[in-house]
Scaffold this motif. Structure first.
Motif, PDB file in Angstrom:
ATOM      1  N   MET A   1       0.851  -1.175   0.000  1.00 38.86           N
ATOM      2  CA  MET A   1       0.000   0.000   0.000  1.00 38.86           C
ATOM      3  C   MET A   1       0.893   1.232   0.000  1.00 38.86           C
ATOM      4  N   ASN A   2       0.598   2.148  -0.904  1.00 35.06           N
ATOM      5  CA  ASN A   2       1.308   3.417  -0.973  1.00 35.06           C
ATOM      6  C   ASN A   2       0.350   4.529  -0.581  1.00 35.06           C
ATOM      7  N   LEU A   3       0.819   5.445   0.267  1.00 37.46           N
ATOM      8  CA  LEU A   3       0.001   6.561   0.725  1.00 37.46           C
ATOM      9  C   LEU A   3       0.634   7.878   0.317  1.00 37.46           C
ATOM     10  N   GLN A  17      -2.995   3.928  -2.583  1.00 41.21           N
ATOM     11  CA  GLN A  17      -2.859   3.061  -3.756  1.00 41.21           C
ATOM     12  C   GLN A  17      -2.614   1.646  -3.242  1.00 41.21           C
ATOM     13  N   LEU A  18      -3.504   0.719  -3.592  1.00 42.83           N
ATOM     14  CA  LEU A  18      -3.403  -0.652  -3.089  1.00 42.83           C
ATOM     15  C   LEU A  18      -2.755  -1.598  -4.083  1.00 42.83           C
ATOM     16  N   THR A  19      -2.710  -1.233  -5.368  1.00 43.36           N
ATOM     17  CA  THR A  19      -2.082  -2.065  -6.388  1.00 43.36           C
ATOM     18  C   THR A  19      -1.094  -1.222  -7.181  1.00 43.36           C
ATOM     19  N   THR A  20      -0.145  -1.888  -7.823  1.00 46.99           N
ATOM     20  CA  THR A  20       0.840  -1.156  -8.618  1.00 46.99           C
ATOM     21  C   THR A  20       0.398  -0.983 -10.067  1.00 46.99           C
ATOM     22  N   LYS A  62       4.695  15.296   3.908  1.00 48.54           N
ATOM     23  CA  LYS A  62       4.125  15.824   2.682  1.00 48.54           C
ATOM     24  C   LYS A  62       4.599  14.910   1.565  1.00 48.54           C
ATOM     25  N   GLY A  63       3.722  14.548   0.664  1.00 51.77           N
ATOM     26  CA  GLY A  63       4.094  13.631  -0.409  1.00 51.77           C
ATOM     27  C   GLY A  63       3.848  12.200   0.028  1.00 51.77           C
ATOM     28  N   GLU A  64       4.816  11.331  -0.243  1.00 46.22           N
ATOM     29  CA  GLU A  64       4.659   9.931   0.137  1.00 46.22           C
ATOM     30  C   GLU A  64       4.720   9.784   1.649  1.00 46.22           C
ATOM     31  N   VAL A  65       3.799   9.013   2.200  1.00 46.87           N
ATOM     32  CA  VAL A  65       3.676   8.838   3.645  1.00 46.87           C
ATOM     33  C   VAL A  65       4.219   7.463   4.026  1.00 46.87           C
ATOM     34  N   THR A  66       5.063   7.427   5.059  1.00 52.24           N
ATOM     35  CA  THR A  66       5.617   6.173   5.553  1.00 52.24           C
ATOM     36  C   THR A  66       4.584   5.458   6.408  1.00 52.24           C
ATOM     37  N   LEU A  67       4.388   4.183   6.106  1.00 56.70           N
ATOM     38  CA  LEU A  67       3.413   3.381   6.848  1.00 56.70           C
ATOM     39  C   LEU A  67       3.944   2.985   8.218  1.00 56.70           C
ATOM     40  N   SER A  68       3.044   2.921   9.174  1.00 60.81           N
ATOM     41  CA  SER A  68       3.352   2.404  10.502  1.00 60.81           C
ATOM     42  C   SER A  68       2.119   1.643  10.984  1.00 60.81           C
ATOM     43  N   ASN A  69       2.292   0.833  12.004  1.00 64.07           N
ATOM     44  CA  ASN A  69       1.152   0.100  12.558  1.00 64.07           C
ATOM     45  C   ASN A  69       0.075   1.050  13.065  1.00 64.07           C
ATOM     46  N   VAL A  70       0.488   2.140  13.688  1.00 62.55           N
ATOM     47  CA  VAL A  70      -0.462   3.120  14.230  1.00 62.55           C
ATOM     48  C   VAL A  70      -1.274   3.743  13.093  1.00 62.55           C
TER      49      VAL A  70
END
Length: 101
Positions: A1-3, A17-20, A62-70
């Motif tokens: 997943m890309n945010l 975005q869930l798919t490439t 800002k821009g691409e967001v890094t995923l975390s469990n929270v």
């Protein structure tokens, strides 16, 4: 997943975005503050937009967001509050690959 999130550029909207792959044709459906993007041919959910994102999640980037469990938990709760039946299956393990060339 890309945010992706850019309040100044597109407003208070979290783009997921869930798919490439980009489908040839997409359909949308809205459920409260969530708009689901779906591949017309396969009916697979390819992404979603979370409007008024700052009321649901805490984002510093800002821009691409890094995923975390929270963050994943906050997004899942936002989907549930908006009656979206989607369970996020996110792998946060490191993706570092070592190889010999």
């Amino acid at each position: 997943m890309n945010l992706f999130y850019n309040e100044n550029g597109i407003g208070d909207v979290l783009l997921a975005q869930l798919t490439t792959e980009t489908p040839e044709e997409m359909s949308t459906s809205s459920h409260g503050d969530v708009t689901i993007l779906r591949d017309v041919k396969t009916k697979e959910i390819t992404g979603f937009n979370l409007f008024n994102a700052s009321t649901y999640v805490t984002i510093q980037a800002k821009g691409e967001v890094t995923l975390s469990n929270v963050l994943v938990d906050q997004i899942q709760q936002a989907l549930e509050k908006n009656n979206v039946e989607l369970t996020l299956d996110v792998d946060l393990s490191p993706k570092f690959v070592v190889g010999h060339v």
